[in-house]
Design a protein around this motif. Structure first.
Motif, PDB file in Angstrom:
ATOM      1  N   ASP A 193      27.780  41.188   8.888  1.00 20.57           N
ATOM      2  CA  ASP A 193      27.697  40.916   7.443  1.00 20.57           C
ATOM      3  C   ASP A 193      27.684  42.238   6.699  1.00 20.57           C
ATOM      4  O   ASP A 193      27.539  43.302   7.313  1.00 20.57           O
ATOM      5  CB  ASP A 193      26.468  40.048   7.100  1.00 20.57           C
ATOM      6  N   GLU A 208      24.674  41.687  -6.061  1.00 16.76           N
ATOM      7  CA  GLU A 208      24.992  42.126  -4.702  1.00 16.76           C
ATOM      8  C   GLU A 208      25.816  41.016  -4.064  1.00 16.76           C
ATOM      9  O   GLU A 208      25.356  39.874  -3.972  1.00 16.76           O
ATOM     10  CB  GLU A 208      23.709  42.360  -3.908  1.00 16.76           C
ATOM     11  N   ALA A 266      22.634  36.252  10.485  1.00 20.72           N
ATOM     12  CA  ALA A 266      21.634  37.292  10.761  1.00 20.72           C
ATOM     13  C   ALA A 266      20.754  37.425   9.516  1.00 20.72           C
ATOM     14  O   ALA A 266      21.061  36.847   8.467  1.00 20.72           O
ATOM     15  CB  ALA A 266      22.300  38.633  11.074  1.00 20.72           C
ATOM     16  N   GLY A 267      19.686  38.196   9.640  1.00 26.07           N
ATOM     17  CA  GLY A 267      18.858  38.568   8.495  1.00 26.07           C
ATOM     18  C   GLY A 267      18.354  37.402   7.681  1.00 26.07           C
ATOM     19  O   GLY A 267      17.880  36.404   8.222  1.00 26.07           O
ATOM     20  N   SER A 268      18.494  37.529   6.345  1.00 26.55           N
ATOM     21  CA  SER A 268      17.890  36.538   5.448  1.00 26.55           C
ATOM     22  C   SER A 268      18.534  35.160   5.616  1.00 26.55           C
ATOM     23  O   SER A 268      17.882  34.150   5.360  1.00 26.55           O
ATOM     24  CB  SER A 268      17.979  37.004   3.994  1.00 26.55           C
ATOM     25  N   LEU A 269      19.779  35.108   6.049  1.00 30.77           N
ATOM     26  CA  LEU A 269      20.416  33.786   6.252  1.00 30.77           C
ATOM     27  C   LEU A 269      19.650  33.009   7.333  1.00 30.77           C
ATOM     28  O   LEU A 269      19.395  31.812   7.184  1.00 30.77           O
ATOM     29  CB  LEU A 269      21.892  33.946   6.639  1.00 30.77           C
ATOM     30  N   LYS A 276      27.228  44.080   2.378  1.00 35.73           N
ATOM     31  CA  LYS A 276      26.973  43.922   0.943  1.00 35.73           C
ATOM     32  C   LYS A 276      27.970  44.776   0.157  1.00 35.73           C
ATOM     33  O   LYS A 276      28.215  45.930   0.516  1.00 35.73           O
ATOM     34  CB  LYS A 276      25.543  44.381   0.661  1.00 35.73           C
ATOM     35  N   ARG A 305      16.469  33.657   8.296  1.00 36.22           N
ATOM     36  CA  ARG A 305      15.103  33.414   7.819  1.00 36.22           C
ATOM     37  C   ARG A 305      15.038  32.225   6.864  1.00 36.22           C
ATOM     38  O   ARG A 305      14.109  31.441   6.883  1.00 36.22           O
ATOM     39  CB  ARG A 305      14.554  34.663   7.096  1.00 36.22           C
ATOM     40  N   ARG A 307      15.094  49.523   9.933  1.00 36.63           N
ATOM     41  CA  ARG A 307      14.232  48.438   9.441  1.00 36.63           C
ATOM     42  C   ARG A 307      13.272  47.963  10.522  1.00 36.63           C
ATOM     43  O   ARG A 307      12.100  47.712  10.270  1.00 36.63           O
ATOM     44  CB  ARG A 307      15.078  47.215   9.025  1.00 36.63           C
ATOM     45  N   ASP A 342      24.338  51.562   6.222  1.00 38.75           N
ATOM     46  CA  ASP A 342      23.208  51.143   5.379  1.00 38.75           C
ATOM     47  C   ASP A 342      23.445  49.763   4.782  1.00 38.75           C
ATOM     48  O   ASP A 342      22.495  49.049   4.467  1.00 38.75           O
ATOM     49  CB  ASP A 342      23.035  52.114   4.198  1.00 38.75           C
ATOM     50  N   ARG A 350      29.253  37.205   4.990  1.00 37.93           N
ATOM     51  CA  ARG A 350      28.710  37.035   6.341  1.00 37.93           C
ATOM     52  C   ARG A 350      29.733  36.368   7.253  1.00 37.93           C
ATOM     53  O   ARG A 350      30.345  35.371   6.871  1.00 37.93           O
ATOM     54  CB  ARG A 350      27.470  36.138   6.313  1.00 37.93           C
TER      55      ARG A 350
HETATM   56  N1  UDP Z   1      22.140  44.463   2.152  1.00 33.63           N
HETATM   57  C1  UDP Z   1      22.223  45.654   1.469  1.00 33.63           C
HETATM   58  N2  UDP Z   1      21.351  45.868   0.430  1.00 33.63           N
HETATM   59  C2  UDP Z   1      20.420  44.959   0.048  1.00 33.63           C
HETATM   60  C3  UDP Z   1      20.356  43.737   0.775  1.00 33.63           C
HETATM   61  C4  UDP Z   1      21.227  43.521   1.816  1.00 33.63           C
HETATM   62  O1  UDP Z   1      23.048  46.505   1.755  1.00 33.63           O
HETATM   63  O2  UDP Z   1      19.677  45.205  -0.910  1.00 33.63           O
HETATM   64  C5  UDP Z   1      23.072  44.213   3.282  1.00 33.63           C
HETATM   65  C6  UDP Z   1      22.359  44.232   4.623  1.00 33.63           C
HETATM   66  O3  UDP Z   1      22.408  45.521   5.191  1.00 33.63           O
HETATM   67  C7  UDP Z   1      23.161  43.243   5.431  1.00 33.63           C
HETATM   68  C8  UDP Z   1      23.677  42.241   4.382  1.00 33.63           C
HETATM   69  O4  UDP Z   1      23.594  42.910   3.132  1.00 33.63           O
HETATM   70  O5  UDP Z   1      24.268  43.876   6.021  1.00 33.63           O
HETATM   71  C9  UDP Z   1      22.902  40.953   4.352  1.00 33.63           C
HETATM   72  O6  UDP Z   1      21.539  41.232   4.209  1.00 33.63           O
HETATM   73  P1  UDP Z   1      20.451  40.065   4.258  1.00 33.63           P
HETATM   74  O7  UDP Z   1      20.611  39.169   3.064  1.00 33.63           O
HETATM   75  O8  UDP Z   1      20.500  39.402   5.586  1.00 33.63           O
HETATM   76  O9  UDP Z   1      19.085  40.781   4.004  1.00 33.63           O
HETATM   77  P2  UDP Z   1      17.990  41.409   4.978  1.00 33.63           P
HETATM   78  O10 UDP Z   1      17.835  40.559   6.174  1.00 33.63           O
HETATM   79  O11 UDP Z   1      18.516  42.763   5.295  1.00 33.63           O
HETATM   80  O12 UDP Z   1      16.784  41.430   4.105  1.00 33.63           O
END
Ligand code: UDP
Length: 247
Positions: free
Chosen positions: A174, A89, A97-100, A176, A102, A219, A196, A93
């Motif tokens: 961001d 994947e 946001a999100g996992s970055l 994917k 966290r 989510r 999505d 970014r």
């Molecule tokens: N994303 C996705 N599929 C996945 C994981 C992430 O489409 O399996 C996308 C998500 O929607 C976001 C970007 O990738 O736009 C970054 O996601 P992140 O790593 O921040 O993960 P999250 O916080 O959603 O767990």
């Protein structure tokens, strides 16, 4: 339709066609999050995501990015070139946001000095871990040349999408991407680009939660999921129509 399914994923089903080089993708209304621990449906999502992805793939194709997109025979169906999907994947970014946030403690909403391209191993049972380049080579997921090409394509796609979404008054936070290898060995953009798979914030709204126009509404149980997806579709299609008029 319908012949035997080739593959069913969380959001799409793949069917074979008469041609070995072409597959038919059916976009579902099913929605999952947190590695499928949360499950639900977003009414009309299949049609919206298929419509948005088709429009963005078409635009990117015209801008010189090779994609798997062929056409959209029905609102929720896309014909695509058959490719071998790389189990990576690719996340790009522009804003933290999100996992970055966290994983690094960066505050949500912080603009990054330059786009960040990251790779995650597409493997549900391992919870899609972050990869380093060396881990990627160790696992033989791509060669150094392929990785370089993917990074360059991801950056170019980001530039085109950022520009386009800006015209739609949407901030591309961001997203994917997934890439595949076609029968000639060429790397092409595959999968989908939709609310999505992207974080999209309304550039016009003030309130941090109200401006979210993507799957984070599902989510995080923020409500108005369908209307956010519809809003994104409507802005994209009307901007595309404007761009066509001007060309
Ligand atoms: N994303 C996705 N599929 C996945 C994981 C992430 O489409 O399996 C996308 C998500 O929607 C976001 C970007 O990738 O736009 C970054 O996601 P992140 O790593 O921040 O993960 P999250 O916080 O959603 O767990």
């Amino acid at each position: 339709m319908k012949s035997e399914k080739l593959y069913e994923g969380k959001a799409k089903i793949l069917y074979p066609t008469e041609s070995q080089e072409i597959l038919l993708t059916y976009f579902k209304d099913d929605a999952t999050a947190f590695n499928a621990q949360k499950k639900g449906q977003i009414k009309g999502k299949g049609e919206i995501n298929c419509t948005i992805s088709a429009a963005l793939f078409e635009m990117l194709g015209q801008l010189g990015i090779p994609t798997h997109y062929i056409d959209r025979p029905a609102p929720n169906q896309m014909r695509v070139k058959a490719v071998k999907i790389l189990p990576i994947e690719v996340v790009v970014r522009n804003i933290a946001a999100g996992s970055l946030c966290r994983q690094t403690g960066l505050p949500e909403g912080k603009e990054l000095p330059q786009p960040l391209v990251e790779f995650y191993f597409k493997k549900d049972e391992l919870q899609d871990p972050l990869l380093t380049d060396d881990r990627l080579f160790l696992l033989e997921l791509a060669t150094p040349n392929q990785l370089e090409e993917i990074k360059n394509m991801a950056k170019a796609i980001n530039k085109h999408l950022q520009e386009f979404f800006q015209d739609c008054n949407i901030i591309l936070v961001d997203f994917k991407l997934e890439f595949g290898i076609d029968h000639t060995g060429k790397i092409i953009l595959a999968d989908e680009i939709s609310p999505d798979t992207c974080r999209l914030w309304d550039a016009m709204e003030g309130d941090a939660t109200a401006k979210i126009l993507d799957k984070d509404r599902f989510r995080r149980d923020l409500g108005n999921v369908e209307s956010a997806y519809q809003e994104v579709q409507q802005r994209i299609l009307s901007q595309m129509a404007k761009n066509k008029e001007q060309s």
